[in-house]
Enzyme design. Structure first.
Site, PDB file in Angstrom:
ATOM      1  N   PRO A  76       0.824  -1.222   0.000  1.00  0.00           N
ATOM      2  CG  PRO A  76       0.096  -0.931   2.200  1.00  0.00           C
ATOM      3  CD  PRO A  76       0.826  -1.885   1.311  1.00  0.00           C
ATOM      4  CB  THR A  77       0.016   4.799  -0.696  1.00  0.00           C
ATOM      5  OG1 THR A  77      -0.380   4.445  -2.027  1.00  0.00           O
ATOM      6  CG2 THR A  77       0.750   6.121  -0.728  1.00  0.00           C
ATOM      7  CB  THR A 115       2.150  -3.823  -8.090  1.00  0.00           C
ATOM      8  OG1 THR A 115       1.243  -4.608  -8.850  1.00  0.00           O
ATOM      9  CG2 THR A 115       2.589  -2.617  -8.902  1.00  0.00           C
ATOM     10  CG  PHE A 148      -0.365  -7.295 -16.677  1.00  0.00           C
ATOM     11  CD1 PHE A 148      -0.035  -5.957 -16.519  1.00  0.00           C
ATOM     12  CD2 PHE A 148       0.652  -8.195 -16.955  1.00  0.00           C
ATOM     13  CE1 PHE A 148       1.276  -5.516 -16.639  1.00  0.00           C
ATOM     14  CE2 PHE A 148       1.976  -7.770 -17.082  1.00  0.00           C
ATOM     15  CZ  PHE A 148       2.283  -6.427 -16.927  1.00  0.00           C
ATOM     16  CB  ALA A 150      -9.184  -6.163 -14.477  1.00  0.00           C
ATOM     17  CB  ALA A 205       0.459  -1.785 -17.720  1.00  0.00           C
ATOM     18  CG  ASN A 206      -2.040  -0.786 -13.071  1.00  0.00           C
ATOM     19  OD1 ASN A 206      -2.670  -1.393 -13.928  1.00  0.00           O
ATOM     20  ND2 ASN A 206      -1.872  -1.247 -11.846  1.00  0.00           N
ATOM     21  CG  PHE A 208       0.245   4.160 -20.881  1.00  0.00           C
ATOM     22  CD1 PHE A 208       1.367   4.572 -20.176  1.00  0.00           C
ATOM     23  CD2 PHE A 208       0.226   4.359 -22.253  1.00  0.00           C
ATOM     24  CE1 PHE A 208       2.449   5.174 -20.816  1.00  0.00           C
ATOM     25  CE2 PHE A 208       1.292   4.958 -22.912  1.00  0.00           C
ATOM     26  CZ  PHE A 208       2.406   5.367 -22.190  1.00  0.00           C
ATOM     27  CB  CYS A 258      -3.966  -1.313  -8.847  1.00  0.00           C
ATOM     28  SG  CYS A 258      -4.128  -2.905  -8.050  1.00  0.00           S
TER      29      CYS A 258
HETATM   30  C1  UGA Z   1      -6.496  -2.709 -12.849  1.00  0.00           C
HETATM   31  C2  UGA Z   1      -5.929  -3.050 -14.246  1.00  0.00           C
HETATM   32  O1  UGA Z   1      -6.975  -2.982 -15.225  1.00  0.00           O
HETATM   33  C3  UGA Z   1      -5.322  -4.443 -14.262  1.00  0.00           C
HETATM   34  O2  UGA Z   1      -4.706  -4.703 -15.519  1.00  0.00           O
HETATM   35  C4  UGA Z   1      -4.275  -4.531 -13.143  1.00  0.00           C
HETATM   36  O3  UGA Z   1      -3.706  -5.825 -13.080  1.00  0.00           O
HETATM   37  C5  UGA Z   1      -4.921  -4.204 -11.819  1.00  0.00           C
HETATM   38  O4  UGA Z   1      -5.466  -2.878 -11.869  1.00  0.00           O
HETATM   39  C6  UGA Z   1      -3.877  -4.306 -10.746  1.00  0.00           C
HETATM   40  O5  UGA Z   1      -2.855  -3.596 -10.837  1.00  0.00           O
HETATM   41  O6  UGA Z   1      -4.043  -5.122  -9.857  1.00  0.00           O
HETATM   42  P1  UGA Z   1      -8.745  -3.279 -11.532  1.00  0.00           P
HETATM   43  O7  UGA Z   1      -8.286  -2.212 -10.579  1.00  0.00           O
HETATM   44  O8  UGA Z   1      -9.214  -4.568 -11.007  1.00  0.00           O
HETATM   45  O9  UGA Z   1      -7.557  -3.597 -12.576  1.00  0.00           O
HETATM   46  O10 UGA Z   1      -9.965  -2.690 -12.365  1.00  0.00           O
HETATM   47  P2  UGA Z   1     -10.186  -1.920 -13.757  1.00  0.00           P
HETATM   48  O11 UGA Z   1     -11.126  -2.695 -14.566  1.00  0.00           O
HETATM   49  O12 UGA Z   1      -8.924  -1.534 -14.385  1.00  0.00           O
HETATM   50  O13 UGA Z   1     -10.968  -0.618 -13.257  1.00  0.00           O
HETATM   51  C7  UGA Z   1     -10.339   0.372 -12.444  1.00  0.00           C
HETATM   52  C8  UGA Z   1     -11.263   1.539 -12.265  1.00  0.00           C
HETATM   53  O14 UGA Z   1     -11.405   2.266 -13.476  1.00  0.00           O
HETATM   54  C9  UGA Z   1     -12.685   1.161 -11.830  1.00  0.00           C
HETATM   55  O15 UGA Z   1     -13.126   2.075 -10.848  1.00  0.00           O
HETATM   56  C10 UGA Z   1     -13.477   1.304 -13.116  1.00  0.00           C
HETATM   57  O16 UGA Z   1     -14.837   1.586 -12.886  1.00  0.00           O
HETATM   58  C11 UGA Z   1     -12.765   2.469 -13.764  1.00  0.00           C
HETATM   59  N1  UGA Z   1     -12.957   2.510 -15.239  1.00  0.00           N
HETATM   60  C12 UGA Z   1     -12.473   1.530 -16.037  1.00  0.00           C
HETATM   61  C13 UGA Z   1     -13.606   3.596 -15.802  1.00  0.00           C
HETATM   62  O17 UGA Z   1     -14.046   4.540 -15.088  1.00  0.00           O
HETATM   63  N2  UGA Z   1     -13.750   3.650 -17.173  1.00  0.00           N
HETATM   64  C14 UGA Z   1     -13.265   2.668 -17.971  1.00  0.00           C
HETATM   65  O18 UGA Z   1     -13.440   2.799 -19.212  1.00  0.00           O
HETATM   66  C15 UGA Z   1     -12.624   1.584 -17.400  1.00  0.00           C
END
Ligand code: UGA
Length: 446
Positions: A76-77, A115, A148, A150, A205-206, A208, A258
Site C-alpha cells: 500500500p501507499t 506490484t 495484469f 482485473a 501499464a496501470n 496508461f 492499484c
Molecule cells: C487494474 C488493471 O486494469 C489491471 O490490468 C491490473 O492488473 C490491476 O489494476 C492491478 O494492478 O491489480 P482493476 O483495478 O481490477 O484492474 O480494475 P479496472 O477494470 O482496471 O478498473 C479500475 C477503475 O477504473 C474502476 O473504478 C473502473 O470503474 C474504472 N474505469 C475503467 C472507468 O471509469 N472507465 C473505464 O473505461 C474503465
C-alpha cells in the site's frame, strides 16, 4: 495460484498466510463463502483444492518444501515517514524476503508477484544473498512476474492473458516459470525482459490505463459544458485503431487498489530520480480523478437547490466497479463522504458490499439509522433505498441498475426528483418519461 493449480495438476500449489481466519475461510467447505468474491473463482478452487491446491498457515515448512515462492503481499501507499502519501510501503515484501531467506532449502526461485517499485528486486536479492552466505545450502534466483488481471474478470484474464511478463537475469529460472504458464498460454505471449523493465512495465501499464480514464473524464466535463456527448466522442475516437475502444467509459473516476497507488508510486520514483516534470505529468492524472469525484458531489448539491441538508438521497452502488465486493478507493466513498459532510441522509444499496465495509469506508457507525442530517444506512433493496428520496445517484455499473423500472421508482420518491447517473447506465428517455430530471456523466444534451 488457483488458476495455476487448475491448469497444472502435476504441480502442487500451497497458498500460505499468517492469518488463520483468512486461511480457514479459503478452506471453507461452502465455496460461496470464499473471502474474495470473483466470478468463476469458486469453481476453480473447487476443482483444485484438496487435489493440488492447499491453503495453510505453515509458512516456513511450505517455503522449505517449495522450488518456487511467489511473494504476493500488499504494497500500500505509505501513510507516514519518508515518501508518505506516495511511496509504496514495502515492509511486508521485506518481511517475506527475510522469511524466505531463513526457511528456504536448496535452490529456490523467488518470484515478485506483488506490484513493486522499480529496483525492489535488488533489495530482495541483497536480503537473500545474506542468507546464501551463512553457510547453509541455499541458492536463490529472483524473477519479476507482475500480474495484469482485473477484478471481476480475473479468471478470464488469467486463463487467456494478453501477455505474461517475466523479468530476470537467470535464464534457467525464467524457463522454469515460463514452462508453468506454457501449460495454457501460447509461447509468443510469454514476454521476457530484464528485472527493471518488468517491474516498471507494471506501473506503466496501470498509469496508461488510468490516464485514459482521466482523459475521457476530462472530455466528459467538456461535453457537458458544450453540448457534445462523451459516448459519441468515445466511439468516434475509439474506432481509430491506434486509439482503440477500451477504457473510454466516462464515470465517477477510477477506483480500486492499484491505479492511484501505482501512479503515486511512479510519481515518487520520478521525483527521486530527479525528473520533476515527469512526476508532475503523471500526478495530474490522479488530480483529475480526485476532481471528478468532488465534481459529482458538488453538482448534486447544486442541482438540489444548493443544499442537501436533511435530504434523503439513494446511492446505488458502492463497489469500485461492478462484479466485485471490493471498495478500495471506490469513487462512491469520496462522493458519499462529501454528501454526508453537506448533511445529506444517504440510503446506500450495493448487491455485494456488506454494511460493515461501508461503515469502515465512511468512518461511520455500523448500526447507523437515517435520522438526522449527515446520516446513512445500507438498504437491502433498491426500492427501500429510493423511498422518499429527492435523488438517486448511480455510482457503480451493476447490471441490475441498467434494468430499473423508473416509473415505479419515481412513484416512491419526493418530487421534484433527480437521477444522477455517473456510470451512464440509464436510458435517458425512460428516466425523463417517469417525470425525473436527469444528469448523465458526459451528456451535454441534458
Ligand atoms: C487494474 C488493471 O486494469 C489491471 O490490468 C491490473 O492488473 C490491476 O489494476 C492491478 O494492478 O491489480 P482493476 O483495478 O481490477 O484492474 O480494475 P479496472 O477494470 O482496471 O478498473 C479500475 C477503475 O477504473 C474502476 O473504478 C473502473 O470503474 C474504472 N474505469 C475503467 C472507468 O471509469 N472507465 C473505464 O473505461 C474503465
Amino acid at each position: 495460484m488457483a488458476v495455476i493449480a487448475d491448469r497444472c495438476p502435476q504441480i502442487h500449489v500451497t497458498v500460505v498466510d499468517l492469518n488463520q481466519a483468512r486461511i480457514d475461510a479459503w478452506n471453507d467447505e461452502d465455496l460461496s463463502r470464499l473471502p474474495v468474491y470473483e466470478p468463476g473463482l469458486d469453481a476453480v478452487v473447487g476443482r483444485a483444492r484438496g487435489r493440488n491446491l492447499t491453503f495453510s498457515t505453515e509458512v516456513e515448512a511450505s517455503i522449505a518444501a517449495a522450488d518456487m515462492v511467489f511473494i504476493s503481499v500488499n504494497t500500500p501507499t505509505k501513510t507516514k515517514g519518508l515518501g508518505a502519501g506516495q511511496a509504496s510501503d514495502l515492509r511486508w515484501v521485506e518481511a517475506c524476503a527475510r522469511t524466505v531467506a531463513q526457511a528456504a532449502t536448496g535452490h529456490t526461485i523467488v518470484v515478485e508477484k506483488s506490484t513493486l517499485p522499480v529496483r525492489t528486486a535488488a533489495a530482495i536479492q541483497t536480503i537473500l544473498a545474506a542468507a546464501q552466505n551463512d553457510g547453509a545450502e541455499r541458492r536463490f534466483s529472483v524473477l519479476s512476474n507482475p500480474e495484469f488481471l482485473a477484478e471481476g474478470t480475473a479468471i478470464a484474464d488469467l486463463e487467456a492473458p494478453d501477455r505474461v511478463l517475466i523479468g530476470g537475469d537467470d535464464p534457467d529460472a525464467i524457463n522454469a516459470l515460463a514452462e508453468i504458464y506454457g501449460h495454457w498460454v501460447a509461447k509468443e505471449r510469454i514476454l521476457r525482459t530484464n528485472l527493471w523493465s518488468s517491474e516498471l512495465s507494471k506501473l506503466t501499464a496501470n498509469a496508461f490505463l488510468a490516464q485514459r480514464i482521466s482523459s475521457i473524464n476530462s472530455i466528459a466535463a467538456f461535453c457537458e459544458a458544450s453540448g457534445a456527448d462523451v459516448r459519441e466522442v468515445a466511439r468516434a475516437i475509439g474506432t481509430d485503431s491506434r486509439i482503440g475502444p477500451k477504457f473510454l467509459s466516462a464515470g465517477p473516476g477510477f477506483g480500486g487498489s492499484c491505479f492511484q497507488k501505482d501512479i503515486l508510486n511512479l510519481v515518487y520514483l520520478c521525483r527521486h530520480f530527479g525528473l520533476p516534470e515527469v512526476a508532475d505529468y503523471w500526478e495530474s492524472v490522479v488530480q483529475l480523478n480526485t476532481w471528478q469525484q468532488h465534481r459529482i458531489a458538488r453538482l448534486v448539491v447544486e442541482k438540489l437547490f444548493g443544499t442537501v441538508t436533511g435530504k434523503r438521497l439513494a446511492v446505488l452502488g458502492f463497489a469500485f466497479k461492478a462484479n466485485t465486493n471490493d471498495t478500495r478507493e471506490a469513487p462512491a466513498i469520496h462522493v458519499c463522504a462529501d454528501l454526508l459532510e453537506e448533511g445529506a441522509q444517504l440510503a446506500i444499496h450495493d448487491p455485494k458490499v456488506a454494511t460493515a465495509q461501508m461503515a469502515r469506508d465512511l468512518k461511520q457507525d455500523e448500526s447507523a439509522v437515517l435520522d438526522s442530517s449527515g446520516s446513512w444506512c445500507r438498504s437491502e433493496s433498491i426500492e427501500a433505498a429510493v423511498a422518499g428520496a429527492d435523488a438517486v445517484l448511480i455510482l457503480t455499473e451493476w447490471e441490475q441498475y441498467r434494468q430499473l423500472k423508473w416509473a415505479d421508482l419515481a412513484s416512491r420518491m419526493r418530487h421534484p426528483a433527480w437521477v444522477f447517473d455517473a456510470r451512464a447506465v440509464t436510458e435517458s428517455q425512460q428516466v425523463r418519461a417517469a417525470g425525473l430530471s436527469l444528469w448523465k456523466v458526459g451528456d451535454g444534451e441534458g
